[in-house]
Design a protein around this motif. Structure first.
Motif, PDB file in Angstrom:
ATOM      1  N   ILE A  74     -15.737  -5.080  17.844  1.00 20.46           N
ATOM      2  CA  ILE A  74     -16.179  -3.701  17.648  1.00 20.46           C
ATOM      3  C   ILE A  74     -17.564  -3.511  18.250  1.00 20.46           C
ATOM      4  CG2 ILE A  74     -16.824  -1.962  15.929  1.00 20.46           C
ATOM      5  CD1 ILE A  74     -14.635  -3.031  14.129  1.00 20.46           C
ATOM      6  N   GLN A  75     -18.437  -4.488  18.038  1.00 18.43           N
ATOM      7  CA  GLN A  75     -19.775  -4.409  18.628  1.00 18.43           C
ATOM      8  C   GLN A  75     -19.702  -4.220  20.135  1.00 18.43           C
ATOM      9  OE1 GLN A  75     -21.616  -8.056  17.137  1.00 18.43           O
ATOM     10  NE2 GLN A  75     -23.068  -6.821  15.975  1.00 18.43           N
ATOM     11  N   GLN A  76     -18.858  -5.002  20.777  1.00 21.05           N
ATOM     12  CA  GLN A  76     -18.726  -4.916  22.225  1.00 21.05           C
ATOM     13  C   GLN A  76     -18.095  -3.591  22.642  1.00 21.05           C
ATOM     14  OE1 GLN A  76     -16.110  -7.819  23.971  1.00 21.05           O
ATOM     15  NE2 GLN A  76     -16.833  -7.449  26.053  1.00 21.05           N
ATOM     16  N   ALA A  77     -17.074  -3.164  21.888  1.00 22.55           N
ATOM     17  CA  ALA A  77     -16.326  -1.957  22.268  1.00 22.55           C
ATOM     18  C   ALA A  77     -17.205  -0.721  22.264  1.00 22.55           C
ATOM     19  CB  ALA A  77     -15.132  -1.774  21.338  1.00 22.55           C
ATOM     20  N   ILE A  78     -18.072  -0.597  21.260  1.00 26.39           N
ATOM     21  CA  ILE A  78     -18.866   0.634  21.144  1.00 26.39           C
ATOM     22  C   ILE A  78     -20.342   0.417  21.449  1.00 26.39           C
ATOM     23  CG2 ILE A  78     -17.242   1.659  19.504  1.00 26.39           C
ATOM     24  CD1 ILE A  78     -19.146   0.989  17.251  1.00 26.39           C
ATOM     25  N   ASP A  79     -20.645  -0.725  22.065  1.00 27.28           N
ATOM     26  CA  ASP A  79     -22.004  -0.999  22.526  1.00 27.28           C
ATOM     27  C   ASP A  79     -23.033  -0.963  21.406  1.00 27.28           C
ATOM     28  OD1 ASP A  79     -21.552  -1.302  25.417  1.00 27.28           O
ATOM     29  OD2 ASP A  79     -20.938   0.788  25.313  1.00 27.28           O
ATOM     30  N   LEU A  80     -22.696  -1.576  20.270  1.00 30.61           N
ATOM     31  CA  LEU A  80     -23.699  -1.733  19.223  1.00 30.61           C
ATOM     32  C   LEU A  80     -24.718  -2.778  19.663  1.00 30.61           C
ATOM     33  CD1 LEU A  80     -21.673  -1.752  15.869  1.00 30.61           C
ATOM     34  CD2 LEU A  80     -23.210   0.010  16.716  1.00 30.61           C
ATOM     35  N   GLN A  81     -25.959  -2.502  19.410  1.00 29.09           N
ATOM     36  CA  GLN A  81     -27.035  -3.368  19.900  1.00 29.09           C
ATOM     37  C   GLN A  81     -27.358  -4.483  18.906  1.00 29.09           C
ATOM     38  OE1 GLN A  81     -28.310  -2.609  23.157  1.00 29.09           O
ATOM     39  NE2 GLN A  81     -26.401  -1.460  22.958  1.00 29.09           N
ATOM     40  N   PHE A 290      -4.876  13.590  21.416  1.00 30.45           N
ATOM     41  CA  PHE A 290      -4.554  12.356  22.122  1.00 30.45           C
ATOM     42  C   PHE A 290      -4.780  11.140  21.238  1.00 30.45           C
ATOM     43  CE2 PHE A 290      -9.026  13.100  22.727  1.00 30.45           C
ATOM     44  CZ  PHE A 290      -9.620  11.853  22.749  1.00 30.45           C
ATOM     45  N   ASP A 291      -4.184  10.049  21.658  1.00 33.58           N
ATOM     46  CA  ASP A 291      -4.285   8.779  20.958  1.00 33.58           C
ATOM     47  C   ASP A 291      -5.477   8.013  21.516  1.00 33.58           C
ATOM     48  OD1 ASP A 291      -3.975   6.363  19.715  1.00 33.58           O
ATOM     49  OD2 ASP A 291      -1.846   6.151  20.164  1.00 33.58           O
ATOM     50  N   VAL A 292      -6.516   7.890  20.712  1.00 39.16           N
ATOM     51  CA  VAL A 292      -7.720   7.192  21.138  1.00 39.16           C
ATOM     52  C   VAL A 292      -7.417   5.720  21.427  1.00 39.16           C
ATOM     53  CG1 VAL A 292     -10.053   6.500  20.429  1.00 39.16           C
ATOM     54  CG2 VAL A 292      -9.194   8.779  19.867  1.00 39.16           C
ATOM     55  N   ARG A 293      -6.424   5.195  20.728  1.00 40.76           N
ATOM     56  CA  ARG A 293      -6.066   3.789  20.939  1.00 40.76           C
ATOM     57  C   ARG A 293      -5.736   3.517  22.407  1.00 40.76           C
ATOM     58  NH1 ARG A 293      -1.754   0.137  17.488  1.00 40.76           N
ATOM     59  NH2 ARG A 293      -1.618  -1.613  18.971  1.00 40.76           N
ATOM     60  N   ASN A 294      -4.992   4.440  23.037  1.00 38.70           N
ATOM     61  CA  ASN A 294      -4.625   4.243  24.438  1.00 38.70           C
ATOM     62  C   ASN A 294      -5.867   4.142  25.330  1.00 38.70           C
ATOM     63  OD1 ASN A 294      -1.914   4.325  23.804  1.00 38.70           O
ATOM     64  ND2 ASN A 294      -1.701   6.509  24.256  1.00 38.70           N
ATOM     65  N   VAL A 295      -6.873   4.970  25.036  1.00 37.85           N
ATOM     66  CA  VAL A 295      -8.096   4.957  25.842  1.00 37.85           C
ATOM     67  C   VAL A 295      -8.851   3.642  25.644  1.00 37.85           C
ATOM     68  CG1 VAL A 295     -10.245   6.167  26.375  1.00 37.85           C
ATOM     69  CG2 VAL A 295      -8.237   7.462  25.632  1.00 37.85           C
ATOM     70  N   LEU A 296      -8.992   3.230  24.392  1.00 38.16           N
ATOM     71  CA  LEU A 296      -9.714   1.988  24.113  1.00 38.16           C
ATOM     72  C   LEU A 296      -9.009   0.782  24.717  1.00 38.16           C
ATOM     73  CD1 LEU A 296     -10.742   2.664  20.409  1.00 38.16           C
ATOM     74  CD2 LEU A 296     -12.256   2.621  22.396  1.00 38.16           C
ATOM     75  N   GLU A 297      -7.685   0.800  24.734  1.00 44.41           N
ATOM     76  CA  GLU A 297      -6.947  -0.303  25.353  1.00 44.41           C
ATOM     77  C   GLU A 297      -7.165  -0.313  26.868  1.00 44.41           C
ATOM     78  OE1 GLU A 297      -3.296  -1.071  22.188  1.00 44.41           O
ATOM     79  OE2 GLU A 297      -2.968   0.292  23.894  1.00 44.41           O
ATOM     80  N   LYS A 298      -7.221   0.874  27.493  1.00 46.30           N
ATOM     81  CA  LYS A 298      -7.521   0.948  28.926  1.00 46.30           C
ATOM     82  C   LYS A 298      -8.928   0.437  29.212  1.00 46.30           C
ATOM     83  CE  LYS A 298      -6.485   4.457  31.450  1.00 46.30           C
ATOM     84  NZ  LYS A 298      -6.405   5.843  31.947  1.00 46.30           N
ATOM     85  N   MET A 299      -9.804   0.580  28.258  1.00 49.21           N
ATOM     86  CA  MET A 299     -11.184   0.105  28.415  1.00 49.21           C
ATOM     87  C   MET A 299     -11.278  -1.408  28.211  1.00 49.21           C
ATOM     88  SD  MET A 299     -13.041   3.221  26.306  1.00 49.21           S
ATOM     89  CE  MET A 299     -14.690   2.498  26.294  1.00 49.21           C
ATOM     90  N   HIS A 301     -10.146  -3.046  25.267  1.00 52.34           N
ATOM     91  CA  HIS A 301     -10.435  -3.390  23.880  1.00 52.34           C
ATOM     92  C   HIS A 301      -9.169  -3.428  23.020  1.00 52.34           C
ATOM     93  CE1 HIS A 301     -14.561  -3.073  25.012  1.00 52.34           C
ATOM     94  NE2 HIS A 301     -14.496  -1.779  25.232  1.00 52.34           N
ATOM     95  N   SER A 302      -8.091  -3.995  23.558  1.00 52.47           N
ATOM     96  CA  SER A 302      -6.834  -4.078  22.803  1.00 52.47           C
ATOM     97  C   SER A 302      -6.957  -4.972  21.579  1.00 52.47           C
ATOM     98  CB  SER A 302      -5.702  -4.577  23.708  1.00 52.47           C
ATOM     99  OG  SER A 302      -6.029  -5.848  24.266  1.00 52.47           O
ATOM    100  N   GLU A 306      -5.202  -5.788  17.498  1.00 48.44           N
ATOM    101  CA  GLU A 306      -4.381  -6.992  17.399  1.00 48.44           C
ATOM    102  C   GLU A 306      -4.906  -7.974  16.362  1.00 48.44           C
ATOM    103  OE1 GLU A 306      -4.415  -8.454  21.366  1.00 48.44           O
ATOM    104  OE2 GLU A 306      -3.122  -6.858  22.158  1.00 48.44           O
ATOM    105  N   LEU A 307      -6.139  -7.750  15.903  1.00 46.04           N
ATOM    106  CA  LEU A 307      -6.736  -8.664  14.929  1.00 46.04           C
ATOM    107  C   LEU A 307      -6.632  -8.084  13.520  1.00 46.04           C
ATOM    108  CD1 LEU A 307      -9.968  -9.708  16.890  1.00 46.04           C
ATOM    109  CD2 LEU A 307      -7.947 -11.126  16.456  1.00 46.04           C
ATOM    110  N   ALA A 308      -5.898  -8.757  12.657  1.00 46.29           N
ATOM    111  CA  ALA A 308      -5.798  -8.336  11.255  1.00 46.29           C
ATOM    112  C   ALA A 308      -6.988  -8.920  10.506  1.00 46.29           C
ATOM    113  CB  ALA A 308      -4.483  -8.818  10.648  1.00 46.29           C
TER     114      ALA A 308
END
Length: 384
Positions: A74-81, A290-299, A301-302, A306-308
């Motif tokens: 999540i840190q990487q996906a949304i650029d948390l510092q 729209f499904d934000v999941r599709n955008v994040l996967e294209k970025m 960040h799948s 996938e991680l429970a």
């Protein structure tokens, strides 16, 4: 014994509507995420309006429940510092308090099954989002849809009353987070209604006549070989403005999206000069679901899905199921209602420099004091 994995329903709702910071820690990384999100969402065959900052705030909240495997994702996906969970919750809350005013509201609502949330996660939700978590029966989709729609309707001043349909709700959901972002602002300098005229807009899918607003105004302006951009301010007390970015010469919207970068946006802001322009801008409205999941996967960040590795509820793990965003923007002479879509050829010899939005453009709405982009999109296609 196998550990029980429960799907986590995650819904984000956005509304942008108009009726006729100093940088804080949460702002760091926001521009990079905004640009990446928009470029991966962009589709040349449709118009768009999205709120990456809304997604970022919601995922920062889910971050509070993330385990050691999911948290860095999540840190990487949304650029948390490299913030701790406590710092992230505090900074998110400070950010929301900073941007909320009479013209812009960011609201959250959480629903859960009749089970005990992990105490630290529940505390973080209350601290970061200033909302309680309501217990509901996800099996009773009729009552749940009524409950959700009532909250959304109240949060958006009855603009949207049927946000979810009963059949779209999944009975095996255990937690739902809804985010409503409502903007209502008037231009600092309104477009005179009697100056609006029919002009050709050169859409990607063919020319159409549109109601083109027009006025002469003094605004920040940036011009390069590839594009030019102008900042149209909303009322001073709103602390908001809209930037319009137009390709120049033979450049296209696709070229403009390709070159879009945080550095480009920073250059537009820092390199602009205040000059007198004749601005022509179409009335337009856009609605996206729209499904934000599709955008994040294209970025890339799948792994988020996938991680429970979420401890939303005490003693068991959950996973993010999906993320949904609905967005509406309406722009008219008064501010940010209508859409329309031939040709008036005018040759300018002297006077204010022309800034005519007669072809596809990118726009973004920002909070001026912090340079935080709240909404970004493009207008390029007629829908008739």
């Amino acid at each position: 014994m196998c550990e029980m994995i429960s799907p986590l329903k995650f819904v984000v709702f956005l509304l942008v509507i108009h009726n006729s910071v100093e940088n804080n820690d949460f702002s760091a990384g926001s521009l990079d995420f905004t640009v990446r999100f928009f470029k991966n969402f962009y589709n040349q065959s449709s118009n768009s309006i999205v709120s990456p900052i809304s997604v970022r705030l919601a995922l920062a909240t889910i971050y509070q429940a993330a385990g050691s495997k999911l948290a860095p994702e999540i840190q990487q996906a949304i650029d948390l510092q490299q913030q701790s969970k406590e710092e992230t919750a505090k900074n998110a809350r400070n950010f929301i308090e900073r941007i909320n005013n009479d013209h812009l509201h960011v609201l959250f609502k959480a629903f859960k099954i009749n089970d005990q949330l992990e105490p630290n996660f529940e505390k973080a939700i209350r601290a970061a989002l200033s909302t309680d978590v309501e217990t509901v029966d996800f099996q009773d989709t009729t009552l749940l849809s009524e409950t959700i729609n009532e909250w959304v309707s109240n949060a958006t001043n009855n603009i949207i009353r049927d946000f979810v349909e009963e059949q779209s709700l999944e009975p095996n959901t255990e937690f739902m987070l809804i985010n409503a972002v409502a903007l209502k602002a008037e231009w600092a300098s309104k477009f005179p209604a009697d100056a609006t005229r029919q002009v050709a807009f050169h859409y990607v899918n063919g020319d159409r006549e549109v109601d083109m607003m027009r006025q002469v105004m003094t605004v920040p302006y940036r011009v390069t070989e590839d594009f030019h951009a102008a900042e149209l301010a909303y009322s001073q007390e709103s602390d908001l403005s809209m930037w319009i970015i137009l390709p120049r010469g033979r450049g296209s919207l696709r070229d403009l999206v390709r070159m879009l970068s945080p550095e480009m946006i920073a250059g537009i802001r820092q390199g602009s000069k205040t000059i007198l322009l004749t601005v022509e801008l179409p009335r337009f409205s856009i609605r996206n679901e729209f499904d934000v999941r599709n955008v994040l996967e294209k970025m890339g960040h799948s792994n988020l899905f996938e991680l429970a590795d979420l401890e939303v509820f005490r003693g068991r793990r959950s996973e993010i199921n999906d993320i949904f965003q609905s967005a509406v923007i309406v722009v008219d002479e008064d501010g940010t209602e209508a859409s329309a879509a031939s040709r008036v050829n005018v040759k300018w010899r002297s006077g204010p420099r022309p800034f005519f939005a007669h072809k596809p453009f990118i726009f973004f709405i920002q909070q001026r004091s912090t340079n935080t982009i709240l909404f970004i999109g493009q207008y390029s296609n007629h829908e008739d």
